[in-house]
Design a protein around this motif. Structure first.
Motif, mmCIF file in Angstrom:
data_model
loop_
_atom_site.group_PDB
_atom_site.id
_atom_site.type_symbol
_atom_site.label_atom_id
_atom_site.label_comp_id
_atom_site.label_asym_id
_atom_site.label_seq_id
_atom_site.Cartn_x
_atom_site.Cartn_y
_atom_site.Cartn_z
ATOM 1 N N SER A 232 0.850 -1.200 0.000
ATOM 2 C CA SER A 232 0.000 0.000 0.000
ATOM 3 C C SER A 232 0.883 1.246 0.000
ATOM 4 C CB SER A 232 -0.880 0.004 1.237
ATOM 5 O OG SER A 232 -0.103 0.356 2.365
ATOM 6 N N GLY A 233 0.269 2.398 -0.260
ATOM 7 C CA GLY A 233 1.025 3.643 -0.316
ATOM 8 C C GLY A 233 1.817 3.912 0.953
ATOM 9 N N GLY A 234 1.159 3.725 2.099
ATOM 10 C CA GLY A 234 1.831 3.963 3.367
ATOM 11 C C GLY A 234 2.962 2.977 3.591
ATOM 12 N N GLN A 235 2.712 1.726 3.227
ATOM 13 C CA GLN A 235 3.768 0.722 3.371
ATOM 14 C C GLN A 235 4.941 1.026 2.443
ATOM 15 O OE1 GLN A 235 1.292 -2.681 2.522
ATOM 16 N NE2 GLN A 235 1.341 -3.365 4.662
ATOM 17 N N MET B 36 13.583 14.176 5.026
ATOM 18 C CA MET B 36 12.261 13.767 4.552
ATOM 19 C C MET B 36 11.521 14.981 4.015
ATOM 20 S SD MET B 36 10.967 11.513 7.711
ATOM 21 C CE MET B 36 11.541 9.883 7.989
ATOM 22 N N ASP B 37 11.170 14.931 2.754
ATOM 23 C CA ASP B 37 10.457 16.049 2.143
ATOM 24 C C ASP B 37 8.972 15.701 2.050
ATOM 25 O OD1 ASP B 37 9.595 18.242 0.798
ATOM 26 O OD2 ASP B 37 11.040 18.092 -0.845
ATOM 27 N N GLU B 38 8.178 16.269 2.925
ATOM 28 C CA GLU B 38 6.735 15.995 2.988
ATOM 29 C C GLU B 38 6.432 14.495 2.877
ATOM 30 O OE1 GLU B 38 4.210 18.595 0.728
ATOM 31 O OE2 GLU B 38 5.861 19.961 0.326
ATOM 32 N N PRO B 39 6.963 13.698 3.798
ATOM 33 C CA PRO B 39 6.849 12.239 3.628
ATOM 34 C C PRO B 39 5.429 11.718 3.779
ATOM 35 C CG PRO B 39 7.735 12.759 5.787
ATOM 36 C CD PRO B 39 7.661 14.057 5.035
ATOM 37 N N THR B 40 4.542 12.501 4.376
ATOM 38 C CA THR B 40 3.199 11.964 4.603
ATOM 39 C C THR B 40 2.129 12.691 3.807
ATOM 40 O OG1 THR B 40 2.790 13.425 6.474
ATOM 41 C CG2 THR B 40 3.799 11.305 6.959
ATOM 42 N N SER B 41 2.545 13.615 2.931
ATOM 43 C CA SER B 41 1.516 14.439 2.290
ATOM 44 C C SER B 41 0.649 13.623 1.336
ATOM 45 C CB SER B 41 2.152 15.606 1.552
ATOM 46 O OG SER B 41 2.962 15.133 0.526
ATOM 47 N N ALA B 42 1.125 12.436 0.915
ATOM 48 C CA ALA B 42 0.300 11.633 0.011
ATOM 49 C C ALA B 42 -0.376 10.482 0.742
ATOM 50 C CB ALA B 42 1.159 11.103 -1.139
ATOM 51 N N LEU B 43 -0.368 10.519 2.074
ATOM 52 C CA LEU B 43 -0.852 9.357 2.827
ATOM 53 C C LEU B 43 -2.119 9.644 3.626
ATOM 54 C CD1 LEU B 43 2.533 8.014 4.202
ATOM 55 C CD2 LEU B 43 1.361 7.397 2.114
ATOM 56 N N LEU C 204 0.067 8.738 10.884
ATOM 57 C CA LEU C 204 0.324 8.545 12.310
ATOM 58 C C LEU C 204 1.445 7.534 12.533
ATOM 59 C CD1 LEU C 204 -1.093 9.744 14.808
ATOM 60 C CD2 LEU C 204 -2.205 7.525 15.074
ATOM 61 N N LYS C 205 1.396 6.461 11.763
ATOM 62 C CA LYS C 205 2.445 5.433 11.900
ATOM 63 C C LYS C 205 3.818 6.022 11.626
ATOM 64 C CE LYS C 205 0.096 1.091 11.052
ATOM 65 N NZ LYS C 205 -0.470 0.309 9.959
ATOM 66 N N ILE C 206 3.890 6.841 10.590
ATOM 67 C CA ILE C 206 5.190 7.412 10.247
ATOM 68 C C ILE C 206 5.631 8.408 11.317
ATOM 69 C CG2 ILE C 206 6.344 8.916 8.567
ATOM 70 C CD1 ILE C 206 5.204 7.229 6.403
#
Ligand code: ATP
Ligand code: MG
Lengths: 306, 257
Positions: free
Chosen positions: B155-158, B177-184, B190-192
C-alpha cells in the motif's frame, strides 16, 4: 431578427445536422475497422487453405517438410520436400541479427536518455530516421557490393553467407530496437533515478541495477519486434545470403530463408502445382511464426511496469 | 558550553545562497542542525524548503543550472568544496521523497540495494540489515512473509515506510524527509510520525511539512522559511507559543501562506 427561425426550430435543425455528421463519422470508422479485420481474416484463411494443400491434396509429408534437410521439388520421380534448411536459415539470421542489434540498440537508447540526453538525441535521432527511410533493396545492394566482397576477401568463404545476411539484417532492425528501447527508458519515472542517486548510487549503477531492470519487459518487446522484422525481411537477405538449399554448417556458408525461397521460386512455378503449393506452406509457416511473435509481445507488454 | 554545541552539530550551514538560473531561491541561510534532533521546516509553497533540504545531500546537483555559494559543513567538512565524495555523503545522509518511490523489485532487493552498491555481498549480513531496517520502520510484521514479493504490491503507506527502511539500510547519520506523509491517509501518517519519534534516538532527522500539527508533534526544532529566507529557527515550543518574528506568528496562526 425576423429573418431568423424560432429558437426551437434552429435548435432542432442544428441537432439534426449534428446527428447526421455523427452517424456518418461512425459509419466511416466502423467501415475502416471492418475492412482491416476482414482483410486480415481473409488473408489468414486463404494462406491457411493454400498452405495446407501440399499436405492434404499433394500428399507431402508434414514430418518430412519440417524435419528433412533435402530440398528438390522438381526431382522426378522422387521430389524432395525438406524445408528444414530454410526454417533453420530464417531462425538463424533472425537470432544472430538480434544478438548484434539488441546490445547496439539498447546501448544507443541508454546513451540518448541517460548519458547525453541533450546532444546525444539530437545526433542519433536523425541517424535512426535515416536508417528507417532506406528501402530494403538499397540495403541489399550495399550488402552485395560492399559486404559480400569484404567477407569473401577478409573473413572467408564465398561472401554470400549467413554472416552477410545477419549483418545486413542487424542494421535494418537497429532503428526498431533503438526507437522502442528509447521510449522504454524515457518513460521510466524520474523518481526511480532520484531514489537511486539519493542512496549514493553512481549513474552507471543506477542504469544497470534500477533502470534497465525496470524497463526490461519493454526492452524485450523491442528486441522481439526487431526479430519479427528480421524474420519477415526477404529482399535484402536474398541479395546477400547465397540462396542455396543446403543446410549451412557455419556462418560463412551460403544459405537460404523461407522468405528468400518464396521470392526466388514463386515466378518459376505454376499456380496449383505441388512446387507452388509447398511455397504456400512456407508462407503459412511465416504467418504462424509471426503470430507467435505477436503473442510473445503481448505477454511482455502485459508485464510492463511503467 | 560552546564546544559542546559545536560537536553536537551534524550540519552547519553558513551563508548559503542558491540560484536556479537567475532565480535567487535561497538567501543567506544560516542553519545549524543538531545531532539526534528532529528539525521541522515549515513555510508557504515555493519558499525553498525542498530546495534547501536537497542541498544537504547535494541532490540539488542533479538539477542543471543551479549555482551555490556559501558553506554546508557536514561533520565539520564543507560539502560544497570540490573534493567531496558524493557517494559517501549520500550514504550518510539518506533521503525520503514526497511519494514513496520503491524500485520495481522485491521488498528485500529494495532494502538491500543501498548496502549492495556500497559493497556488502555477504548474504547473512544483508539479511540482517534488511530485517533490522524493516523492524526500525515497523514494517517487519506486515511483510515478513513476502520479502521476495514485489515492493509495488504494498500500500502507499507501506511503500513510504519501505523507502524509509531503504534509506536506513545504508546506516546514515541523517535522514531527510520532504513531505513524507503528504500523500498518505491519516493512519499511515500517524504510523510514520510514531516511527520518527523512535528513529530520533538513533538518527538526526530533517522533515519538511505543510502540517503544523505534525511539526508540533514530531519536532524539537522548527524552522520557518519565507521567500527563500530562513525567518526563524528555534525550539518547536517557542515557535508555536511565542515566535520572535511576527511573520512566523502570522503564518502559524494562519493569517497567510
Ligand atoms: N528545478 C527548478 N528550476 C527552477 N526553479 C525552481 C526549480 N525547483 C524549484 N524552483 C523554484 O524555487 C523556489 C523554491 O522551490 P521549492 O521547491 O524549494 O519550494 P517548496 O518550499 O518546497 O514548495 P512546496 O511547499 O510547494 O513544496 C520556487 O520559486 C520554485 O519555483
Ligand atoms: Mg517542496
Amino acid at each position: 431578427m425576423e429573418r431568423l427561425a424560432p429558437a426551437k426550430d434552429r435548435l432542432l435543425k442544428s441537432e439534426k445536422n449534428w446527428m447526421n455528421g455523427e452517424v456518418r463519422g461512425k459509419i466511416i470508422v466502423f467501415l475502416c475497422a471492418f475492412i482491416m479485420i476482414a482483410a486480415t481474416i481473409s488473408i489468414t484463411i486463404f494462406l491457411g487453405q493454400k498452405g495446407l494443400q501440399a499436405f492434404i491434396k499433394n500428399g507431402v509429408s508434414l514430418i518430412e517438410f519440417l524435419t528433412s534437410k533435402a530440398w528438390n521439388p522438381s526431382n522426378q520421380p522422387n521430389p524432395l520436400f525438406g524445408a528444414l534448411p530454410f526454417i533453420f536459415g530464417s531462425f538463424a539470421v533472425t537470432f544472430l541479427s538480434a544478438i548484434i542489434a539488441a546490445p547496439l540498440g539498447i546501448g544507443a537508447a541508454i546513451f540518448m536518455t541517460e548519458i547525453a540526453p541533450s546532444w546525444g538525441r539530437k545526433i542519433l535521432q536523425p541517424v535512426i530516421e535515416l536508417l528507417v527511410g532506406i528501402p530494403s533493396v538499397v540495403y541489399g545492394f550495399i550488402g552485395l557490393t560492399v559486404l559480400v566482397p569484404f567477407v569473401r576477401n577478409h573473413i572467408g568463404g564465398l561472401g554470400f553467407s549467413l554472416l552477410s545476411g545477419m549483418i545486413v539484417l542487424s542494421i535494418m532492425i537497429l532503428p526498431t530496437i533503438t526507437t522502442i528501447a528509447t521510449d522504454a527508458m524515457s518513460s521510466l519515472p524520474n523518481s526511480l533515478r532520484e531514489g537511486s542517486y539519493a542512496l549514493g548510487a553512481t549513474r552507471w549503477q543506477t542504469i544497470r541495477k534500477v533502470l534497465v531492470p525496470a524497463a526490461m519487459p519493454t526492452l524485450l518487446t523491442a528486441i522481439v519486434l526487431g526479430m519479427a522484422r528480421a524474420f519477415g525481411e526477404a529482399l535484402a537477405v536474398q541479395m546477400v545470403i547465397g540462396n542455396v538449399s543446403k543446410f549451412p554448417h557455419s556462418i560463412l556458408d551460403p544459405s537460404a530463408t523461407l522468405t528468400t525461397i518464396i521470392t526466388l521460386n514463386m515466378g518459376n512455378t505454376t499456380f496449383g502445382s505441388i512446387e507452388n503449393n509447398v511455397l504456400w506452406s512456407m508462407g503459412f509457416i511465416l504467418l504462424v511464426i509471426s503470430f507467435a511473435f505477436i503473442l510473445i509481445i503481448r505477454y511482455l507488454s502485459s508485464r510492463r511496469k511503467f | 558550553m560552546s564546544t559542546l554545541t559545536v560537536t553536537n552539530q551534524v550540519f552547519d550551514v553558513m551563508d548559503l545562497n542558491l540560484w536556479y538560473g537567475d532565480h535567487h531561491a535561497l538567501k543567506n541561510i544560516n542553519f545549524p542542525i543538531n545531532k539526534k534532533e528532529v528539525t521541522a521546516m515549515i513555510g508557504p509553497s515555493g519558499c525553498g524548503k525542498s530546495t534547501f533540504i536537497k542541498t544537504l545531500n547535494l541532490m540539488i546537483k542533479t538539477i542543471p543550472n543551479v549555482k551555490l555559494a556559501g558553506e554546508i559543513n557536514f561533520n565539520e567538512k564543507n560539502i560544497l568544496s570540490d573534493k567531496i565524495d558524493l557517494v559517501e555523503l549520500r550514504k550518510n545522509v539518506g533521503m525520503v521523497f514526497q511519494r514513496g518511490n520503491p524500485f520495481p523489485q522485491s521488498i528485500f532487493d529494495n532494502i538491500a540495494y543501498g548496502p549492495r552498491i556500497h559493497g556488502t555481498r555477504n548474504k547473512k549480513e544483508l539479511e540482517g540489515i534488511v530485517v533490522k531496517a524493516l523492524m526500525d520502520v515497523g514494517l517487519w510484521d506486515e511483510v515478513k512473509d513476502r520479502l521476495h514479493g514485489p515492493a509495488l504490491g504494498l500500500s502507499g503507506g507501506q511503500q513510504q515506510r519501505l523507502c524509509i527502511a531503504r534509506a536506513l539500510a545504508t546506516k546514515p547519520d541523517v535522514l531527510l524527509m520532504d513531505e513524507p506523509t503528504s500523500a498518505l491517509d491519516p493512519i499511515s501518517t500517524l504510523k510514520i510520525e510514531e516511527m520518527i519519534l523512535q528513529l530520533k534516538e538513533k538518527y538526526t532527522i530533517v522533515i519538511v511539512t505543510h502540517n503544523m500539527q505534525q511539526a508540533a508533534r514530531v519536532s524539537d526544532k522548527t524552522a520557518f522559511f519565507l521567500m527563500g529566507e530562513l525567518v526563524e529557527l528555534d525550539s518547536t515550543a517557542t515557535i508555536f507559543s511565542h515566535p520572535a518574528d511576527e511573520r512566523t506568528e502570522g503564518y502559524i496562526t494562519g493569517r497567510f501562506g
